[in-house]
Structure formats: C-alpha cells, structure tokens
Write an enzyme that holds these catalytic residues in place. Sequence first.
Site, PDB file in Angstrom:
ATOM      1  CB  SER A  15      -0.950  -0.022   1.199  1.00  0.00           C
ATOM      2  OG  SER A  15      -0.229  -0.244   2.391  1.00  0.00           O
ATOM      3  CD  GLU A  17       0.996   8.172   5.028  1.00  0.00           C
ATOM      4  OE1 GLU A  17       0.758   7.221   5.796  1.00  0.00           O
ATOM      5  OE2 GLU A  17       1.620   9.188   5.373  1.00  0.00           O
ATOM      6  CG  ASP A 109       2.047  14.956  15.912  1.00  0.00           C
ATOM      7  OD1 ASP A 109       2.014  13.998  16.715  1.00  0.00           O
ATOM      8  OD2 ASP A 109       2.714  14.952  14.862  1.00  0.00           O
ATOM      9  CG  PHE A 221      10.025  13.381   7.964  1.00  0.00           C
ATOM     10  CD1 PHE A 221       9.537  14.676   8.092  1.00  0.00           C
ATOM     11  CD2 PHE A 221       9.879  12.749   6.729  1.00  0.00           C
ATOM     12  CE1 PHE A 221       8.935  15.327   7.028  1.00  0.00           C
ATOM     13  CE2 PHE A 221       9.275  13.391   5.657  1.00  0.00           C
ATOM     14  CZ  PHE A 221       8.816  14.683   5.808  1.00  0.00           C
ATOM     15  CG  HIS A 271       1.324   2.035   4.524  1.00  0.00           C
ATOM     16  ND1 HIS A 271       0.191   2.066   3.728  1.00  0.00           N
ATOM     17  CD2 HIS A 271       1.467   3.299   4.998  1.00  0.00           C
ATOM     18  CE1 HIS A 271      -0.317   3.287   3.727  1.00  0.00           C
ATOM     19  NE2 HIS A 271       0.446   4.060   4.488  1.00  0.00           N
TER      20      HIS A 271
HETATM   21  P1  FAD Z   1      -3.202   7.932  20.232  1.00  0.00           P
HETATM   22  O1  FAD Z   1      -3.349   6.503  19.925  1.00  0.00           O
HETATM   23  O2  FAD Z   1      -4.365   8.652  20.835  1.00  0.00           O
HETATM   24  O3  FAD Z   1      -1.925   8.101  21.183  1.00  0.00           O
HETATM   25  C1  FAD Z   1      -1.353   9.376  21.473  1.00  0.00           C
HETATM   26  C2  FAD Z   1      -0.556   9.298  22.762  1.00  0.00           C
HETATM   27  O4  FAD Z   1      -1.431   9.240  23.881  1.00  0.00           O
HETATM   28  C3  FAD Z   1       0.349   8.069  22.891  1.00  0.00           C
HETATM   29  O5  FAD Z   1       1.474   8.441  23.630  1.00  0.00           O
HETATM   30  C4  FAD Z   1      -0.509   7.084  23.677  1.00  0.00           C
HETATM   31  O6  FAD Z   1       0.277   6.153  24.391  1.00  0.00           O
HETATM   32  C5  FAD Z   1      -1.286   8.021  24.606  1.00  0.00           C
HETATM   33  N1  FAD Z   1      -2.661   7.561  24.867  1.00  0.00           N
HETATM   34  C6  FAD Z   1      -3.499   6.969  23.997  1.00  0.00           C
HETATM   35  N2  FAD Z   1      -4.717   6.767  24.572  1.00  0.00           N
HETATM   36  C7  FAD Z   1      -4.628   7.248  25.821  1.00  0.00           C
HETATM   37  C8  FAD Z   1      -5.544   7.346  26.888  1.00  0.00           C
HETATM   38  N3  FAD Z   1      -6.806   6.885  26.773  1.00  0.00           N
HETATM   39  N4  FAD Z   1      -5.114   7.931  28.053  1.00  0.00           N
HETATM   40  C9  FAD Z   1      -3.851   8.402  28.184  1.00  0.00           C
HETATM   41  N5  FAD Z   1      -2.927   8.337  27.184  1.00  0.00           N
HETATM   42  C10 FAD Z   1      -3.319   7.774  26.026  1.00  0.00           C
HETATM   43  N6  FAD Z   1      -0.888  12.694  11.827  1.00  0.00           N
HETATM   44  C11 FAD Z   1      -1.648  13.592  11.155  1.00  0.00           C
HETATM   45  O7  FAD Z   1      -1.822  14.715  11.609  1.00  0.00           O
HETATM   46  N7  FAD Z   1      -2.244  13.255   9.956  1.00  0.00           N
HETATM   47  C12 FAD Z   1      -2.109  12.031   9.402  1.00  0.00           C
HETATM   48  O8  FAD Z   1      -2.664  11.771   8.339  1.00  0.00           O
HETATM   49  C13 FAD Z   1      -1.299  11.060  10.085  1.00  0.00           C
HETATM   50  N8  FAD Z   1      -1.141   9.820   9.594  1.00  0.00           N
HETATM   51  C14 FAD Z   1      -0.406   8.904  10.292  1.00  0.00           C
HETATM   52  C15 FAD Z   1      -0.282   7.603   9.779  1.00  0.00           C
HETATM   53  C16 FAD Z   1       0.453   6.652  10.453  1.00  0.00           C
HETATM   54  C17 FAD Z   1       0.575   5.265   9.888  1.00  0.00           C
HETATM   55  C18 FAD Z   1       1.093   6.982  11.696  1.00  0.00           C
HETATM   56  C19 FAD Z   1       1.889   5.968  12.434  1.00  0.00           C
HETATM   57  C20 FAD Z   1       0.960   8.264  12.209  1.00  0.00           C
HETATM   58  C21 FAD Z   1       0.218   9.241  11.520  1.00  0.00           C
HETATM   59  N9  FAD Z   1       0.050  10.529  12.022  1.00  0.00           N
HETATM   60  C22 FAD Z   1      -0.710  11.446  11.327  1.00  0.00           C
HETATM   61  C23 FAD Z   1       0.732  10.959  13.270  1.00  0.00           C
HETATM   62  C24 FAD Z   1      -0.161  10.841  14.505  1.00  0.00           C
HETATM   63  O9  FAD Z   1      -1.282  11.679  14.387  1.00  0.00           O
HETATM   64  C25 FAD Z   1       0.683  11.262  15.717  1.00  0.00           C
HETATM   65  O10 FAD Z   1       1.687  10.318  15.952  1.00  0.00           O
HETATM   66  C26 FAD Z   1      -0.103  11.573  17.001  1.00  0.00           C
HETATM   67  O11 FAD Z   1       0.776  12.204  17.924  1.00  0.00           O
HETATM   68  C27 FAD Z   1      -0.682  10.352  17.708  1.00  0.00           C
HETATM   69  O12 FAD Z   1      -1.733   9.837  17.030  1.00  0.00           O
HETATM   70  P2  FAD Z   1      -2.366   8.402  17.478  1.00  0.00           P
HETATM   71  O13 FAD Z   1      -3.555   8.201  16.656  1.00  0.00           O
HETATM   72  O14 FAD Z   1      -1.320   7.378  17.488  1.00  0.00           O
HETATM   73  O15 FAD Z   1      -2.781   8.792  18.975  1.00  0.00           O
END
Ligand code: FAD
Length: 292
Positions: A15, A17, A109, A221, A271
């Site tokens: 895949s 991105e 983020d 990055f 990916h």
């Molecule tokens: P979460 O899973 O919510 O985790 C964030 C942090 O909070 C982690 O440290 C986790 O351990 C902690 N955490 C999670 N749940 C809880 C809880 N209930 N209580 C307390 N702590 C918790 N960013 C963009 O802006 N746009 C994109 O399109 C994008 N695409 C991405 C694609 C991939 C494959 C990856 C790996 C990352 C991508 N990101 C993107 C980056 C991502 O948004 C950031 O890494 C962001 O900081 C965390 O997102 P997450 O969904 O992993 O967050």
Amino acid sequence: MKISEILKQVKRSISFEFFPPKTAEGEEALFRTIKELEFIHPTFVSITYGAGGTTRERTIRVVKKIHTQTNLTVMAHQTCIGHTRKEIIDILSQYKEIGVQNVLALRGDIPQGQEETFVFPPDGCRYANELVSLIRETFGDWFSIGVAAYPEGHPESPDLDTDIHYFKKKVEAGAEFAITQMFFDNRYFYNYIEKLQKEGIDIPVIPGIMPITNFKQIKKFADMCGATIPGELIQKLQAVADKPEEIEKIGVDYAIKQCEDLLKNGVKGLHFYTLNKSKATIEIYNHIKDLL
Ligand code: FAD
C-alpha cells in the site's frame, strides 16, 4: 472494499501513502504518481489529513477523486484533535455517501509549543481510541478502521509497555488493522509484535516503510516521530551529504534490505510513505516483488 476483508484474502499487502497537495499542479503531479504506481496493483492507497483540519477540503477532494476516478481502494486518514464530534461525523458522512469504507483513525499531533496548554474541545475526542469508538457508535460496521502503531513507542509515551496498553484500547474499541510509524531497525518491529502477541493483540500490523531520499528531511521527520536511524546508516549518509543521488541510492538500497528481511519474517504487508513520488517505491518493488 474494506481493507480488513482484503487483508484476509491477500497473501501480502502493498500500500501507498500520499498527502493532499496544496496546488492544482501538485494534485496533477500526485495523479501522475498514482498512474505510475498502478501497475503494482496496491491493496490500497491512503491520504493523510492535516491535524486540526488544515487539509480538510483537500483530503476530502483527493479521497473522492481516487475513489470515483480510479480502480484503487482508498483509505482516508482522519485525525480528531481540534475537531468536535459533529465535525468528524460530517466529514466521515461524506465518505460514506460516496461509498468509501476505509478510515485510519488518528489523534494527530498536539500543535508545537502547546504541549502543556492545549485545550481539547469538550465535545471532541481526546485520544484515537475515543475516535474509533465514535466511528463505531455512529457508523456501525460501515467503515473498516485502521490505527497507528509505534514499534519504538509514541514520543509522548513514558515507555513502550504504556503505549501498548493504550494501543490495546484502540483495538478493543474496534480497530481492525494498524500501520506503523516508520522505523529503520527491524528489531524494533519484531520486538513490538512479540509484545502485542503477549497482550493477546492479533490484528494485522503493517510496517510503514520510509525510503530515505533526502538526508535533512529524514533527520527532521525521524526526530519528530522518535524513529531511530542506526548510527552506521547515518555515517554512510553523512559521508555523501552533498550528493543527493548517492543519498537516494543508499536510502533505497537500505529500504530494499529492510523490506526483504521483513518479508522473509512473514509480515502481512508493506505500507510505503511515498511523499507523492514514485521512483524510490518502484525501485524497491522491483527488487522485492519475487518475495511477495
Ligand atoms: P493515540 O493513539 O491517541 O496516542 C497518542 C498518545 O497518547 C500516545 O502516547 C498514547 O500512548 C497516549 N494515549 C493513547 N490513549 C490514551 C488514553 N486513553 N489515556 C492516556 N494516554 C493515552 N498525523 C496527522 O496529523 N495526519 C495524518 O494523516 C497522520 N497519519 C499517520 C499515519 C500513520 C501510519 C502513523 C503511524 C501516524 C500518523 N500521524 C498522522 C501521526 C499521529 O497523528 C501522531 O503520531 C499523534 O501524535 C498520535 O496519534 P495516534 O492516533 O497514534 O494517537
């Protein structure tokens, strides 16, 4: 078609991105790249979303265009940070309306410099697990939901086990597959998968591969997302720092070896973070296609 279903059918998934370009010329170039990569028959392609809604219209437009004008399965990234629940539902409803069934549910983020002060909207989702729950509650099984995974731990997490604890919450909320942050040492990935298995997490976790084509950019990055670039690789890149073609050659050769090792160790797919370019990905594909 749903990615979760496709992953059950294919031996390996490939895949790509892409990000939604800012200009009409950028969008034309993206669709040229997509055409150049079509011969690989990717399992799916995904389109990033700017956290806080910065690419909202562009992401929606590119996702719709891929869905309606190509034969590719498309996945829309959706971040929740800075959005109300209603805004998220509005965006995802537009995808449902035209038949898009795949979403990567992300938190996004926290804006730089606001780590201590950022206020989450009271009617929004604070973490990605809440976004996954919102999508399931609102749309039932319409969407196949993917989430992000971090073989070296998420940078905000105190340690890998804590991060895995929260990763599990995303799976329990209904995530069906995950894509990892880029990493350059496969040992992080294998260690991560072993830990997930110990926790009873068995959804497909697809490694995210970033071919290095620009030294300065990759350092930035990697710093941002907490990915370790092995010292030996840094030294090699540093030695040719002012020769872009050699940087790219070293980066692509490294990615080929990384992918070969992952495939030999039975990963479900790869990916590629393409940065909207096809050359490096095609070169890697041509070297690994016999292992797929
Ligand atoms: P979460 O899973 O919510 O985790 C964030 C942090 O909070 C982690 O440290 C986790 O351990 C902690 N955490 C999670 N749940 C809880 C809880 N209930 N209580 C307390 N702590 C918790 N960013 C963009 O802006 N746009 C994109 O399109 C994008 N695409 C991405 C694609 C991939 C494959 C990856 C790996 C990352 C991508 N990101 C993107 C980056 C991502 O948004 C950031 O890494 C962001 O900081 C965390 O997102 P997450 O969904 O992993 O967050």
